[in-house]
Design a protein around this motif. Structure first.
Motif, PDB file in Angstrom:
ATOM      1  N   GLU A 334       0.975  -1.311   0.190  1.00 31.62           N
ATOM      2  CA  GLU A 334      -0.010  -0.011   0.064  1.00 31.62           C
ATOM      3  C   GLU A 334       0.771   1.320   0.056  1.00 31.62           C
ATOM      4  O   GLU A 334       0.683   2.198  -0.666  1.00 31.62           O
ATOM      5  CB  GLU A 334      -0.761   0.117   1.338  1.00 31.62           C
ATOM      6  CG  GLU A 334      -1.842   1.262   1.297  1.00 31.62           C
ATOM      7  CD  GLU A 334      -2.972   1.324   2.359  1.00 31.62           C
ATOM      8  OE1 GLU A 334      -3.091   2.193   2.731  1.00 31.62           O
ATOM      9  OE2 GLU A 334      -3.085   0.128   2.734  1.00 31.62           O
ATOM     10  N   ILE A 335       2.159   1.248   0.751  1.00 29.45           N
ATOM     11  CA  ILE A 335       3.010   2.351   0.776  1.00 29.45           C
ATOM     12  C   ILE A 335       3.520   2.602  -0.427  1.00 29.45           C
ATOM     13  O   ILE A 335       3.599   3.740  -1.174  1.00 29.45           O
ATOM     14  CB  ILE A 335       3.887   2.082   2.053  1.00 29.45           C
ATOM     15  CG1 ILE A 335       3.379   2.219   3.334  1.00 29.45           C
ATOM     16  CG2 ILE A 335       5.127   3.356   1.671  1.00 29.45           C
ATOM     17  CD1 ILE A 335       4.441   1.787   4.281  1.00 29.45           C
ATOM     18  N   ILE A 336       3.937   1.607  -1.320  1.00 27.11           N
ATOM     19  CA  ILE A 336       4.518   1.723  -2.705  1.00 27.11           C
ATOM     20  C   ILE A 336       3.446   2.490  -3.717  1.00 27.11           C
ATOM     21  O   ILE A 336       3.778   3.229  -4.238  1.00 27.11           O
ATOM     22  CB  ILE A 336       4.681   0.375  -3.179  1.00 27.11           C
ATOM     23  CG1 ILE A 336       6.139  -0.143  -2.492  1.00 27.11           C
ATOM     24  CG2 ILE A 336       5.399   0.390  -4.501  1.00 27.11           C
ATOM     25  CD1 ILE A 336       6.536  -1.598  -2.750  1.00 27.11           C
ATOM     26  N   GLU A 337       1.924   1.808  -3.594  1.00 26.88           N
ATOM     27  CA  GLU A 337       0.959   2.362  -4.558  1.00 26.88           C
ATOM     28  C   GLU A 337       0.821   3.903  -4.237  1.00 26.88           C
ATOM     29  O   GLU A 337       0.799   4.404  -5.214  1.00 26.88           O
ATOM     30  CB  GLU A 337      -0.337   1.500  -4.214  1.00 26.88           C
ATOM     31  CG  GLU A 337      -0.374   0.202  -5.047  1.00 26.88           C
ATOM     32  CD  GLU A 337      -0.443   0.499  -6.556  1.00 26.88           C
ATOM     33  OE1 GLU A 337      -1.525   0.597  -7.121  1.00 26.88           O
ATOM     34  OE2 GLU A 337       0.613   0.159  -7.078  1.00 26.88           O
ATOM     35  N   ARG A 338       0.617   4.013  -2.866  1.00 31.16           N
ATOM     36  CA  ARG A 338       0.419   5.581  -2.599  1.00 31.16           C
ATOM     37  C   ARG A 338       1.668   6.614  -2.890  1.00 31.16           C
ATOM     38  O   ARG A 338       1.486   7.429  -3.502  1.00 31.16           O
ATOM     39  CB  ARG A 338       0.336   5.782  -1.075  1.00 31.16           C
ATOM     40  CG  ARG A 338      -1.259   5.056  -0.593  1.00 31.16           C
ATOM     41  CD  ARG A 338      -1.495   5.430   0.845  1.00 31.16           C
ATOM     42  NE  ARG A 338      -2.835   4.849   1.182  1.00 31.16           N
ATOM     43  CZ  ARG A 338      -3.946   5.273   0.561  1.00 31.16           C
ATOM     44  NH1 ARG A 338      -4.195   6.365  -0.161  1.00 31.16           N
ATOM     45  NH2 ARG A 338      -4.992   4.627   1.246  1.00 31.16           N
ATOM     46  N   GLY A 339       2.810   5.881  -2.801  1.00 29.45           N
ATOM     47  CA  GLY A 339       4.159   6.480  -3.339  1.00 29.45           C
ATOM     48  C   GLY A 339       4.090   6.936  -4.792  1.00 29.45           C
ATOM     49  O   GLY A 339       4.465   7.957  -5.206  1.00 29.45           O
TER      50      GLY A 339
END
Length: 382
Positions: A334-339
């Motif tokens: 999720e952090i990667i997608e938001r990033g």
């Protein structure tokens, strides 16, 4: 040399009633097969007229927009022939973005666009163009959110925030806009993921707090309204003053608008171990004091942190100087997608500023904050 794959022209949408500073009637997106050279851009702009804002993009960037800024992708490609859409992007003319992709864009854009309002108020960083742009953004996000069912209906659309052509209204208007951004973040769906919460408390001792004189300044200015301060950025990672130029803070308060009234136009900075205001904040050696205000409730903080470009970075590489802050623990995917969503958003923002600068360079000259923003975020062009 890059080749033009597609170009179109359409009306430059403006919210009725907002006093826009720029008068472009048309927008002309141009898609290149590769990153355009300087000569490509110069040649392209030389064909534009004063009524048209030209936006050059590379094919790879537009492919990223399809997944992470789908409303921008639709706006750029809405007249593209279906066979070209399928060849370049794997979608046809009837393609509708998934609701979850729209929600991701909406969450990230609302967090990012609302984050600079406090700096505008506290440091008097405002012009007609920037104030109207924030109002425009709130109206645009509202329409996207309503269309996909991600925001509640609210009265008063279009939202004009008074007479923005009168600069004496700007502080109050921006404060009202801040509350509307906060409302959007509170209203958006979150999905079914359950997150662990790690509440972080002040992690500086009595001897160390003297290195952060702005905590006492916040207490004096805000009084009982002051709830907490989190230091982020370079100053949170090192104590060597040569390695940072400012102190950026999340400041938690009971009443955001009351804090705006107290802090507006103070232009604070740290100089020789104390906080100075006004013209003194520009003295040699002064370190800018950044303020990003947060309302008191844990639910808002939880949501705002979820919508960040990297909540793990903020959880691990910041310092709680006063009070406490709850941090959700997000899965790495999720952090990667938001990033990625934030990266494309910043790329769009920076490219848009440069496109505007090409067409109206007199507006950019003498705007050091804009150049600093571009320099700090140039990694998003890679």
């Amino acid at each position: 040399m890059a080749n033009i794959l597609y170009e179109t022209i359409g009306r430059n949408y403006q919210v009725p009633g907002l006093p826009y500073e720029e008068k472009f009637e048309y927008v002309k997106p141009v898609v290149f097969d590769d990153v355009p050279t300087r000569k490509d851009v110069v040649d392209l702009l030389s064909t534009a007229d004063s009524k048209t804002l030209v936006n050059p993009w590379s094919l790879q960037v537009i492919r990223g927009f399809r997944d992470y800024l789908p409303t921008t992708f639709k706006r750029i490609t809405h007249k593209m022939p279906s066979d070209t859409l399928e060849e370049l992007f794997g979608v046809d003319a009837n393609w509708i973005p998934e609701s979850d992709r729209i929600l991701l864009q909406l969450q990230c854009e609302t967090e990012a666009k609302g984050a600079t309002l406090d700096a505008a108020i506290v440091h008097d960083r405002m012009s007609l163009g920037t104030v109207v742009n924030k109002a425009h953004t709130l109206n645009r996000l509202y329409m996207i959110g309503r269309l996909y069912g991600h925001l509640n209906e609210r009265p008063g659309y279009p939202f004009l925030f008074g007479d923005l052509s009168d600069k004496t209204t700007w502080h109050d208007a921006l404060s009202d806009m801040k509350l509307q951004f906060i409302d959007y973040i509170r209203e958006m769906p979150l999905g079914s993921t359950r997150y662990k919460i790690r509440t972080r408390k002040a992690d500086v001792g009595a001897d160390e707090i003297k290195d952060y004189p702005f905590i006492e300044w916040f207490k004096q200015k805000l009084g009982d309204n002051f709830m907490g301060a989190l230091l982020y950025g370079s100053a949170a990672r090192t104590k060597d003053p040569a390695l940072y130029s400012d102190f950026d803070n999340w400041v938690r308060v009971h009443d955001v608008q009351a804090a705006h009234k107290v802090l507006r136009g103070t232009c604070p900075a740290v100089l020789d171990g104390k906080v100075v205001e006004g013209d003194a904040s520009h003295a040699p050696g002064a370190k800018h004091l950044g303020v990003h205000l947060f309302p008191e409730d844990d639910e808002y903080l939880f949501r705002h942190i979820l919508f960040l470009h990297d909540s793990k970075e903020f959880r691990k590489h910041t310092r709680i100087l006063y009070g406490q802050f709850p941090f959700p623990v997000q899965p790495m995917e999720e952090i990667i997608e938001r990033g990625l969503s934030h990266a494309h958003l910043k790329l769009k923002t920076i490219a848009g500023s440069l496109n505007w600068g090409y067409s109206a360079p007199e507006k950019i000259v003498g705007s050091p904050n804009l150049f600093e923003f571009i320099a700090k975020n140039k990694r998003f062009f890679l």
